[in-house]
Design an enzyme around this catalytic site. Structure first.
Site, mmCIF file in Angstrom:
data_model
loop_
_atom_site.group_PDB
_atom_site.id
_atom_site.type_symbol
_atom_site.label_atom_id
_atom_site.label_comp_id
_atom_site.label_asym_id
_atom_site.label_seq_id
_atom_site.Cartn_x
_atom_site.Cartn_y
_atom_site.Cartn_z
ATOM 1 N N ARG A 102 13.749 27.722 9.411
ATOM 2 C CA ARG A 102 13.252 28.249 10.681
ATOM 3 C C ARG A 102 11.941 28.983 10.504
ATOM 4 N NH1 ARG A 102 16.319 33.025 13.833
ATOM 5 N NH2 ARG A 102 14.834 34.320 12.711
ATOM 6 N N CYS A 104 9.488 31.710 13.001
ATOM 7 C CA CYS A 104 9.462 32.494 14.236
ATOM 8 C C CYS A 104 8.109 33.188 14.293
ATOM 9 C CB CYS A 104 10.600 33.511 14.245
ATOM 10 S SG CYS A 104 10.657 34.505 15.754
#
Length: 125
Positions: A102, A104
């Site tokens: 991930r 972000c």
């Protein structure tokens, strides 16, 4: 070869793009804002919008006959990096274990002045 994935259970594209595309054994889901299928924000707070973003992703995954465990990469875009912990809490509740890779990032602004946008890539079984 590619295949377009579409469901009426998630918001329709607000531009020249598809909700998702299957290509070479992967599902690529376009960024999902915290708006429901009728295009209205789920709420004015980041938790409500993050939950709706994840529900939109869930509907698109279902249309492709896959689930959250098949996601290999996510990208989260925040209008305010101070919302990181709140979004993380909602995001984590959709996975059992073996979280996907991930990233972000905080961005200057998002479409429709959204607070969060989430996109995913998943493997097709």
């Amino acid at each position: 070869m590619k295949k377009v994935i579409h469901t009426h259970n998630a918001p329709q594209a607000i531009g020249p793009y598809s909700q998702a595309i299957v290509a070479n054994g992967f599902l690529f889901v376009s960024g999902q804002l915290g708006v429901n299928a009728s295009g209205e924000f789920a709420g004015s707070d980041v938790k409500s919008q993050a939950k709706q973003s994840m529900e939109n992703i869930k509907a698109i995954l279902a249309a492709a006959d896959i689930e959250f465990g098949d996601i290999v990469k996510t990208s989260i875009f925040l209008a305010d990096i101070n919302d990181f912990a709140a979004v993380n809490e909602i995001y984590a509740s959709y996975f059992n274990a073996d979280y996907p890779a991930r990233s972000c990032v905080a961005v200057k602004s998002l479409p429709k002045n959204a607070l969060v946008e989430i996109e995913v890539m998943a493997v097709i079984k």
